[in-house]
Design a protein around this motif. Structure first.
Motif, PDB file in Angstrom:
ATOM      1  N   HIS A   7       0.814  -1.210   0.000  1.00 43.78           N
ATOM      2  CA  HIS A   7       0.000   0.000   0.000  1.00 43.78           C
ATOM      3  C   HIS A   7       0.853   1.268   0.000  1.00 43.78           C
ATOM      4  N   ASN A   8       2.160   1.132   0.182  1.00 41.39           N
ATOM      5  CA  ASN A   8       3.034   2.296   0.205  1.00 41.39           C
ATOM      6  C   ASN A   8       3.740   2.513  -1.134  1.00 41.39           C
ATOM      7  N   GLU A   9       3.191   2.015  -2.212  1.00 45.06           N
ATOM      8  CA  GLU A   9       3.764   2.177  -3.544  1.00 45.06           C
ATOM      9  C   GLU A   9       2.739   2.876  -4.449  1.00 45.06           C
ATOM     10  N   PRO A  10       2.543   4.173  -4.260  1.00 48.32           N
ATOM     11  CA  PRO A  10       1.479   4.859  -5.018  1.00 48.32           C
ATOM     12  C   PRO A  10       1.732   4.911  -6.516  1.00 48.32           C
ATOM     13  N   MET A  11       2.984   4.967  -6.945  1.00 44.39           N
ATOM     14  CA  MET A  11       3.247   5.060  -8.376  1.00 44.39           C
ATOM     15  C   MET A  11       2.967   3.731  -9.073  1.00 44.39           C
ATOM     16  N   ARG A  12       3.179   2.636  -8.389  1.00 43.56           N
ATOM     17  CA  ARG A  12       2.822   1.335  -8.972  1.00 43.56           C
ATOM     18  C   ARG A  12       1.306   1.211  -9.092  1.00 43.56           C
ATOM     19  N   TRP A  13       0.582   1.708  -8.098  1.00 40.54           N
ATOM     20  CA  TRP A  13      -0.874   1.706  -8.171  1.00 40.54           C
ATOM     21  C   TRP A  13      -1.337   2.575  -9.338  1.00 40.54           C
ATOM     22  N   GLN A  14      -0.707   3.735  -9.503  1.00 37.25           N
ATOM     23  CA  GLN A  14      -1.092   4.611 -10.605  1.00 37.25           C
ATOM     24  C   GLN A  14      -0.838   3.932 -11.940  1.00 37.25           C
ATOM     25  N   SER A  26       2.168  12.318 -16.297  1.00 37.51           N
ATOM     26  CA  SER A  26       2.997  12.248 -15.090  1.00 37.51           C
ATOM     27  C   SER A  26       4.467  12.098 -15.451  1.00 37.51           C
ATOM     28  N   MET A  63      10.054   8.112  -7.848  1.00 39.57           N
ATOM     29  CA  MET A  63       8.665   7.984  -8.272  1.00 39.57           C
ATOM     30  C   MET A  63       8.584   7.734  -9.776  1.00 39.57           C
ATOM     31  N   GLU A  66       9.566   4.116 -10.402  1.00 41.22           N
ATOM     32  CA  GLU A  66       8.514   3.183 -10.016  1.00 41.22           C
ATOM     33  C   GLU A  66       7.380   3.165 -11.039  1.00 41.22           C
ATOM     34  N   SER A  70       6.295  -0.061 -13.361  1.00 43.53           N
ATOM     35  CA  SER A  70       4.937  -0.632 -13.351  1.00 43.53           C
ATOM     36  C   SER A  70       4.339  -0.690 -14.757  1.00 43.53           C
TER      37      SER A  70
END
Length: 72
Positions: A7-14, A26, A63, A66, A70
């Motif tokens: 949950h601490n990988e926001p760029m992978r989620w994006q 981005s 960022m 990452e 992804s």
């Protein structure tokens, strides 16, 4: 796959959940910010307030990496 992501990988989620146009925007913002000199960054503060707020180029570069990882 989403169960294995942290949950601490926001760029992978994006990279996984956002559309390609958002990801390209981005990456362009990251590239523009990282290529700018210190005096150019002062001029870019209004265009990229979130990057100016962080005030840490290594974090911005991480960022960017990452997000690229992804997308691969």
């Amino acid at each position: 796959m989403l169960d294995y992501m942290m949950h601490n990988e926001p760029m992978r989620w994006q990279g996984m959940l956002m559309d390609m146009e958002t990801n390209v925007l981005s990456l362009k913002a990251f590239r523009t910010w990282l290529a700018a000199e210190w005096y150019e960054k002062e001029l870019l503060r209004d265009e990229f307030p979130e990057l100016a707020f962080m005030d840490d180029d290594m974090l911005v570069m991480e960022m960017q990496h990452e997000l690229l990882a992804s997308l691969n």
